[in-house]
Write an enzyme that holds these catalytic residues in place. Structure first.
Site, PDB file in Angstrom:
ATOM      1  N   ARG A 223       0.856  -1.178   0.000  1.00  9.92           N
ATOM      2  CA  ARG A 223       0.000   0.000   0.000  1.00  9.92           C
ATOM      3  C   ARG A 223       0.899   1.238   0.000  1.00  9.92           C
ATOM      4  O   ARG A 223       1.958   1.249   0.639  1.00  9.92           O
ATOM      5  CB  ARG A 223      -0.895   0.031   1.242  1.00  9.92           C
ATOM      6  CG  ARG A 223      -2.065  -0.937   1.185  1.00  9.92           C
ATOM      7  CD  ARG A 223      -3.121  -0.524   0.155  1.00  9.92           C
ATOM      8  NE  ARG A 223      -4.254  -1.425   0.090  1.00  9.92           N
ATOM      9  CZ  ARG A 223      -4.371  -2.441  -0.777  1.00  9.92           C
ATOM     10  NH1 ARG A 223      -3.432  -2.693  -1.648  1.00  9.92           N
ATOM     11  NH2 ARG A 223      -5.459  -3.191  -0.786  1.00  9.92           N
ATOM     12  N   HIS A 271      -0.829   0.223  -9.836  1.00  7.73           N
ATOM     13  CA  HIS A 271      -1.512  -0.745  -8.951  1.00  7.73           C
ATOM     14  C   HIS A 271      -1.990  -1.966  -9.758  1.00  7.73           C
ATOM     15  O   HIS A 271      -3.187  -2.286  -9.776  1.00  7.73           O
ATOM     16  CB  HIS A 271      -2.692  -0.075  -8.230  1.00  7.73           C
ATOM     17  CG  HIS A 271      -3.128  -0.832  -7.007  1.00  7.73           C
ATOM     18  ND1 HIS A 271      -3.558  -0.223  -5.856  1.00  7.73           N
ATOM     19  CD2 HIS A 271      -3.205  -2.165  -6.756  1.00  7.73           C
ATOM     20  CE1 HIS A 271      -3.896  -1.140  -4.957  1.00  7.73           C
ATOM     21  NE2 HIS A 271      -3.685  -2.332  -5.489  1.00  7.73           N
TER      22      HIS A 271
HETATM   23  P1  NDP Z   1      -1.624 -11.683   4.638  1.00  9.29           P
HETATM   24  O1  NDP Z   1      -2.580 -11.209   5.667  1.00  9.29           O
HETATM   25  O2  NDP Z   1      -1.736 -13.079   4.139  1.00  9.29           O
HETATM   26  O3  NDP Z   1      -0.128 -11.516   5.176  1.00  9.29           O
HETATM   27  C1  NDP Z   1       0.294 -10.403   5.873  1.00  9.29           C
HETATM   28  C2  NDP Z   1       1.708 -10.632   6.377  1.00  9.29           C
HETATM   29  O4  NDP Z   1       2.182  -9.414   6.967  1.00  9.29           O
HETATM   30  C3  NDP Z   1       1.758 -11.708   7.472  1.00  9.29           C
HETATM   31  O5  NDP Z   1       2.944 -12.460   7.364  1.00  9.29           O
HETATM   32  C4  NDP Z   1       1.768 -10.884   8.751  1.00  9.29           C
HETATM   33  O6  NDP Z   1       2.395 -11.499   9.864  1.00  9.29           O
HETATM   34  C5  NDP Z   1       2.611  -9.692   8.298  1.00  9.29           C
HETATM   35  N1  NDP Z   1       2.367  -8.534   9.181  1.00  9.29           N
HETATM   36  C6  NDP Z   1       1.208  -7.901   9.433  1.00  9.29           C
HETATM   37  N2  NDP Z   1       1.400  -6.915  10.334  1.00  9.29           N
HETATM   38  C7  NDP Z   1       2.701  -6.968  10.667  1.00  9.29           C
HETATM   39  C8  NDP Z   1       3.509  -6.253  11.582  1.00  9.29           C
HETATM   40  N3  NDP Z   1       2.996  -5.253  12.343  1.00  9.29           N
HETATM   41  N4  NDP Z   1       4.808  -6.571  11.690  1.00  9.29           N
HETATM   42  C9  NDP Z   1       5.329  -7.589  10.957  1.00  9.29           C
HETATM   43  N5  NDP Z   1       4.623  -8.315  10.058  1.00  9.29           N
HETATM   44  C10 NDP Z   1       3.335  -8.007   9.938  1.00  9.29           C
HETATM   45  O7  NDP Z   1      -1.709 -10.643   3.429  1.00  9.29           O
HETATM   46  P2  NDP Z   1      -1.424 -10.916   1.864  1.00  9.29           P
HETATM   47  O8  NDP Z   1      -0.090 -11.523   1.741  1.00  9.29           O
HETATM   48  O9  NDP Z   1      -2.568 -11.610   1.246  1.00  9.29           O
HETATM   49  O10 NDP Z   1      -1.437  -9.416   1.298  1.00  9.29           O
HETATM   50  C11 NDP Z   1      -0.513  -8.441   1.735  1.00  9.29           C
HETATM   51  C12 NDP Z   1      -0.889  -7.074   1.192  1.00  9.29           C
HETATM   52  O11 NDP Z   1      -0.573  -6.981  -0.194  1.00  9.29           O
HETATM   53  C13 NDP Z   1      -2.374  -6.728   1.235  1.00  9.29           C
HETATM   54  O12 NDP Z   1      -2.772  -6.322   2.520  1.00  9.29           O
HETATM   55  C14 NDP Z   1      -2.467  -5.607   0.229  1.00  9.29           C
HETATM   56  O13 NDP Z   1      -2.267  -4.365   0.867  1.00  9.29           O
HETATM   57  C15 NDP Z   1      -1.308  -5.875  -0.732  1.00  9.29           C
HETATM   58  N6  NDP Z   1      -1.784  -6.245  -2.074  1.00  9.29           N
HETATM   59  C16 NDP Z   1      -1.405  -5.474  -3.150  1.00  9.29           C
HETATM   60  C17 NDP Z   1      -1.792  -5.822  -4.413  1.00  9.29           C
HETATM   61  C18 NDP Z   1      -1.309  -5.066  -5.601  1.00  9.29           C
HETATM   62  O14 NDP Z   1      -1.770  -5.323  -6.709  1.00  9.29           O
HETATM   63  N7  NDP Z   1      -0.383  -4.137  -5.451  1.00  9.29           N
HETATM   64  C19 NDP Z   1      -2.658  -6.967  -4.663  1.00  9.29           C
HETATM   65  C20 NDP Z   1      -2.980  -7.712  -3.474  1.00  9.29           C
HETATM   66  C21 NDP Z   1      -2.566  -7.343  -2.231  1.00  9.29           C
HETATM   67  P3  NDP Z   1       1.818 -12.869  10.483  1.00  9.29           P
HETATM   68  O15 NDP Z   1       2.241 -13.945   9.499  1.00  9.29           O
HETATM   69  O16 NDP Z   1       2.515 -12.979  11.781  1.00  9.29           O
HETATM   70  O17 NDP Z   1       0.327 -12.705  10.577  1.00  9.29           O
HETATM   71  C1  OXD Z   2      -5.647  -6.009  -3.154  1.00 10.88           C
HETATM   72  C2  OXD Z   2      -5.229  -5.026  -4.110  1.00 10.88           C
HETATM   73  O1  OXD Z   2      -5.594  -5.714  -1.965  1.00 10.88           O
HETATM   74  O2  OXD Z   2      -5.627  -5.129  -5.270  1.00 10.88           O
HETATM   75  O3  OXD Z   2      -6.044  -7.120  -3.556  1.00 10.88           O
HETATM   76  O4  OXD Z   2      -4.473  -4.118  -3.791  1.00 10.88           O
END
Ligand code: NDP
Ligand code: OXD
Length: 308
Positions: A223, A271
């Site tokens: 993000r 994006h």
């Molecule tokens: P998940 O919820 O599966 O994974 C999130 C990861 O981040 C987990 O490993 C979690 O830790 C870690 N995390 C969360 N908070 C913290 C913290 N405070 N400190 C350290 N680690 C932390 O999310 P996804 O992998 O599915 O997606 C990640 C992000 O990618 C989405 O939220 C979105 O913003 C972005 N995205 C962007 C897209 C694009 O096209 N640019 C498309 C899709 C998503 P833990 O394993 O311990 O829970």
């Molecule tokens: C998502 C994105 O969160 O598109 O899936 O950014």
């Protein structure tokens, strides 16, 4: 049994077609043609106008069309109902491709070679092997863990960071505040795949950049608000960072006068790192609706206290 498709940015056509094919018994309505709101049990949404979901009195489950739910959770009127975020293999494959593409781009000096080509200059640079390059992945969830695995599979020396302890074969897994310091200190290329939460907002700031090896590259596909824009520009100006690939921005679309557009060390994409694919995403939603109808627990539920 009706589902409301409500996206302020996506065309409903491929979704309506997929639901018709995969779950013909589901009555799919497209916002704002909601019909009688009392019919709606499920809503599949992306950036709904704040307060809109409150108008559905029989709503049982909300599905996010994207993996990131920061925008939805920012709505103070979001109903207190189960919220399922998007987990589907199309998203994982897309993000893995993007992460590998950007890491290889910087690792193999493509940014410099494209500039040399524009100048008509023959300028070979020292080329290193993947196993000689340290990559860090912030976030080891659905997307981060797949990207980390793919990068390790190419031979990169990968460390990843999560909130709670994780174990991934072939990847140095770290967590918590100390873990972040260690990952930053070793990452010549840093990939951000964290959710946006109060803890992670602004995490890519001057302090984080100062911990990276001099001349590191930052790739942000999570993000825009993870990055402090002014700190990134200063880190690029001073040479602390050599470059950045950015797919997401604090304001989208990126405003026309934003300095990122023409910055010589920034690769900007609109994006598109991992778009949600209607076919694979509908499979995931249909499976969840079937589970819900059968009284089975939903999966991939958002934990509102955690923020993701
Ligand atoms: P998940 O919820 O599966 O994974 C999130 C990861 O981040 C987990 O490993 C979690 O830790 C870690 N995390 C969360 N908070 C913290 C913290 N405070 N400190 C350290 N680690 C932390 O999310 P996804 O992998 O599915 O997606 C990640 C992000 O990618 C989405 O939220 C979105 O913003 C972005 N995205 C962007 C897209 C694009 O096209 N640019 C498309 C899709 C998503 P833990 O394993 O311990 O829970
Ligand atoms: C998502 C994105 O969160 O598109 O899936 O950014």
């Amino acid at each position: 049994m009706s589902l409301l498709f409500l996206s302020t940015t996506d065309s409903p056509d491929p979704w309506v077609e997929e639901f018709r094919r995969q779950m013909p018994e589901l009555d799919v309505r497209v916002w704002p043609e909601t019909g009688d709101p009392r019919d709606i049990r499920y809503a599949l949404v992306w950036k709904p106008p704040p307060g809109e979901l409150r108008k559905l009195p029989a709503l049982e489950v909300m599905f996010s069309l994207g993996a990131g739910v920061d925008a939805l959770l920012g709505d103070p009127d979001l109903p207190d109902l189960p919220l399922v975020r998007m987990v589907e293999h199309g998203l994982v494959e897309g993000m893995t491709e993007y992460a590998v593409l950007q890491v290889l781009y910087w690792h193999r000096n493509m940014h410099a070679y494209l500039a040399s080509q524009r100048a008509g200059a023959w300028r070979p640079l020292a080329e290193r092997l993947a196993r000689e390059r340290r990559v860090g992945v912030l976030g080891l969830g659905e997307l981060g863990s797949a990207a980390a695995r793919a990068l390790a599979g190419l031979g990169f020396d990968v460390a990843g960071w999560s909130r709670t302890p994780r174990e991934l074969p072939g990847i140095t897994c770290l967590h918590g505040a100390n873990g972040l310091e260690t990952v930053l200190a070793r990452s010549e290329i840093l990939v951000c795949l964290l959710p946006l939460t109060p803890e992670t907002r602004g995490i890519l700031d001057a302090r984080a950049f100062s911990r990276l090896p001099r001349g590191a590259v930052v790739i942000n596909a999570a993000r825009g608000a993870h990055v402090v824009d002014a700190d990134l520009l200063e880190a690029l100006r001073s040479g602390r960072l050599a470059g950045a690939s950015l797919d997401v921005f604090a304001r989208e679309p990126l405003p026309p006068d934003h300095p990122f557009w023409n910055h010589p060390a920034i690769v900007a994409t609109p994006h598109v790192a991992a778009p949600t694919h209607a076919r694979t995403a509908t499979e995931s939603v249909v499976e969840q609706i079937r589970r819900h109808r059968a009284g089975l627990p939903l999966t991939n539920l958002v934990d509102r206290a955690r923020g993701y």
